[in-house]
Design an enzyme around this catalytic site. Structure first.
Site, PDB file in Angstrom:
ATOM      1  N   ASN A  77       0.818  -1.225   0.000  1.00  0.00           N
ATOM      2  CA  ASN A  77       0.000   0.000   0.000  1.00  0.00           C
ATOM      3  C   ASN A  77       0.850   1.273   0.000  1.00  0.00           C
ATOM      4  O   ASN A  77       0.374   2.332  -0.393  1.00  0.00           O
ATOM      5  CB  ASN A  77      -1.018   0.004   1.152  1.00  0.00           C
ATOM      6  CG  ASN A  77      -0.370  -0.029   2.510  1.00  0.00           C
ATOM      7  OD1 ASN A  77       0.798  -0.374   2.651  1.00  0.00           O
ATOM      8  ND2 ASN A  77      -1.132   0.320   3.532  1.00  0.00           N
ATOM      9  N   LEU A  87       1.395  -2.898  12.411  1.00  0.00           N
ATOM     10  CA  LEU A  87       0.374  -3.873  12.008  1.00  0.00           C
ATOM     11  C   LEU A  87      -0.970  -3.194  11.716  1.00  0.00           C
ATOM     12  O   LEU A  87      -1.029  -2.013  11.434  1.00  0.00           O
ATOM     13  CB  LEU A  87       0.275  -4.948  13.088  1.00  0.00           C
ATOM     14  CG  LEU A  87       1.615  -5.613  13.448  1.00  0.00           C
ATOM     15  CD1 LEU A  87       1.458  -6.615  14.568  1.00  0.00           C
ATOM     16  CD2 LEU A  87       2.251  -6.268  12.226  1.00  0.00           C
ATOM     17  N   CYS A  99      -3.180   1.644   6.875  1.00  0.00           N
ATOM     18  CA  CYS A  99      -3.416   1.123   8.235  1.00  0.00           C
ATOM     19  C   CYS A  99      -4.023   2.187   9.135  1.00  0.00           C
ATOM     20  O   CYS A  99      -4.587   1.861  10.173  1.00  0.00           O
ATOM     21  CB  CYS A  99      -2.107   0.664   8.855  1.00  0.00           C
ATOM     22  SG  CYS A  99      -1.277  -0.544   7.870  1.00  0.00           S
TER      23      CYS A  99
HETATM   24  C1  SIN Z   1       0.467   2.426   6.500  1.00  0.00           C
HETATM   25  O1  SIN Z   1      -0.684   2.370   6.140  1.00  0.00           O
HETATM   26  O2  SIN Z   1       1.064   1.388   6.819  1.00  0.00           O
HETATM   27  C2  SIN Z   1       1.263   3.716   6.568  1.00  0.00           C
HETATM   28  C3  SIN Z   1       0.443   4.941   6.537  1.00  0.00           C
HETATM   29  C4  SIN Z   1       1.233   6.209   6.723  1.00  0.00           C
HETATM   30  O3  SIN Z   1       2.469   6.189   6.832  1.00  0.00           O
HETATM   31  O4  SIN Z   1       0.599   7.259   6.785  1.00  0.00           O
END
Ligand code: SIN
Length: 485
Positions: free
Chosen positions: A160, A260, A293
């Site tokens: 992602n 995670l 995440c």
């Molecule tokens: C992630 O979704 O693992 C990272 C998101 C972010 O760094 O803003």
């Protein structure tokens, strides 16, 4: 044809990178990379296995003494060179990333900038891995703490954020004096290889940065966890895989950092600025089509604002543009694969069967596209309240009191990011302190930056990345006791 678009670029690679050499898999096998947006075949990439991984680890281990012996300033200068090259190729890197990951181009451009910022930050932080001098407990001793590189680091990264999750791990590891072996995901190996090619151009020595491309994630992961030369594993991905890796690392007590899953709540209190809350929720929910995440998983709105929020939020969601990921006007791309689409479909069906109201979307479209979706009257009995959606579905819950809102927000095994909107300063402090999350956005829906610590509590992980704390994960603390003084 995408391959010919990139073939002339200095950083376009389809082979793995081990000990400064670009290599095919031992048995010559490859795996195909497809665009989630169009389904087009983009490339065939070396499908490396356990033996190639072992050699990459050995190369990293051999490169370690010279790399750690460099001054922090020398390592920082090489990181700075890498940063400069990433920024110089921002447009091409972003196009490559959009094609292989399905991220819309405006967000890919943002990710290159975000990813590069970790390299710049840790190029500077390399010089600040300070130790301590401790006032001694006896007159004849002097006590000192020094911090030294932990050793070979394995980095397992997700699809992602094909670029930023590599730099957020690799830049601090290199800055601290650790060599790395990167295992990028099979969905997005091309961006990872491009980063390695730019690191090579920047002068990072052979063996210090290695990339093992593979479609055999379990085999390669096992080697990275069980090889005693690996001293630290840093992983970003699902909580389930994190648990497996933790169990595998137990044998050698390999140190771990884990970023995670999440189940981010977004609370809107009665005293919130409604327009700001709608804007914040849109950003926090629909970034990369809900596939981060820290994306909002549950929107919790207090009684008095519930109907107004639902109406305005679904109106702005209706205006989101879906389509070709290379079109700068498009805000929503496809999901990563069929499995992602089926998961979202299943969660929506479950919510509808338990009484949720469908206000927008709700259906898959061609390929891996899914309509931006809004569900009202969501309840904790629905799977969507417990499981990470990783898709463009916003479910809106109702709460009555501040205490109930906090309890609902904390009612999950996860604890990565949370967000809330309120204009009452007392409430802002109370709620921020009560939320069991590693990161809290207060009247803000986008909180990620290289200067602040990223990481979670509970089943969302172990450790922090980015910021001045991000170097700690790659340093061992050593206490020196000088006697007879
Ligand atoms: C992630 O979704 O693992 C990272 C998101 C972010 O760094 O803003």
């Amino acid at each position: 044809m995408p391959t010919s678009e990139f073939a002339s670029l200095s950083f376009y690679r389809t082979q793995g990178y081990v000990d400064g050499a670009w290599l095919a898999a031992d048995d010559g096998s490859t795996f195909a990379v497809h665009s989630p947006s169009t389904g087009a075949h983009l490339a065939d990439v070396a499908d490396m296995g356990r033996a190639e991984t072992r050699r990459a680890i050995e190369a990293a281990s051999a490169a370690w003494p010279a790399w750690r012996a460099m001054t922090a300033k020398e390592r920082g200068a090489l990181l700075r060179e890498w940063f400069t090259r990433i920024v110089a190729h921002r447009e091409s890197l972003a196009r490559l990333m959009s094609l292989e990951s399905g991220k819309v181009i405006t967000e890919s451009l943002g990710e290159v900038t975000y990813g590069a910022s970790f390299v710049e930050w840790f190029a500077e932080e390399a010089k600040r891995a300070y130790g301590d001098v401790i006032p001694p407990h006896t007159r004849d001793r002097r006590l000192v703490v020094i911090r030294q590189p932990v050793g070979v680091v394995a980095a397992i990264t997700p699809w992602n954020f094909p670029l930023a999750m590599i730099t957020r791990k690799v830049a601090p590891a290199l800055a601290a004096g650790c060599p790395v072996v990167i295992k990028p995901p099979a969905e997005t190996p091309l961006t990872a290889l491009a980063l390695a090619a730019l690191a090579e151009e920047a002068g990072i020595p052979a063996g210090v940065l290695n990339v093992v491309t593979t479609n055999q994630a379990s085999e390669v992961g096992l080697e990275l966890c069980e090889n005693p030369l690996v001293r630290k594993l840093s992983f970003t991905g699902s909580t389930d895989v994190g648990r497996t890796l933790m169990a595998q690392c137990a044998r050698n007590l390999t140190k771990l950092s884990l970023e995670l899953g999440g189940n981010a709540p977004f609370l809107v209190f009665d005293d919130a600025d409604l327009d700001a809350a709608v804007r914040g929720a849109l950003t926090a929910k629909y970034r990369h089509n809900g596939q981060t995440c820290v994306c909002v998983n549950r929107i919790l709105v207090q009684d008095a604002l519930y109907d107004a929020f639902v109406e305005r939020f679904s109106a702005v969601v209706a205006g989101l543009r879906t389509g070709d990921v290379l079109d700068a006007q498009v805000q929503v791309g496809p999901l990563i694969n069929e499995k992602g689409v089926i998961k979202v479909e299943t969660l929506v069906a479950d919510a509808l069967s338990k009484g949720a109201s469908l206000l927008r979307g709700g259906h898959r479209r061609e390929g891996f596209y899914f309509e931006p979706t809004v569900l009202a009257n969501a309840t904790p009995a629905m799977r969507i309240a417990r499981e990470e959606v990783f898709g463009p579905v916003a479910s809106i819950f109702r709460f009555h009191t501040e205490a109930e809102g906090i309890a609902m927000a904390n009612d999950t095994e996860y604890g990565l990011a949370a967000y809330f909107y309120s204009r009452d300063v007392g409430r802002c402090w109370r709620v921020a302190e009560a939320l069991e999350y590693g990161m809290v956005g207060i009247n803000e829906g986008l909180i990620s930056t290289e200067v602040a610590p990223f990481g979670g509590m509970k089943a969302s992980g172990v450790g922090r990345e980015g910021s001045r704390y991000g170097l700690d994960a790659f340093l061992e603390m050593k206490y020196l006791c000088y006697g007879g003084i």
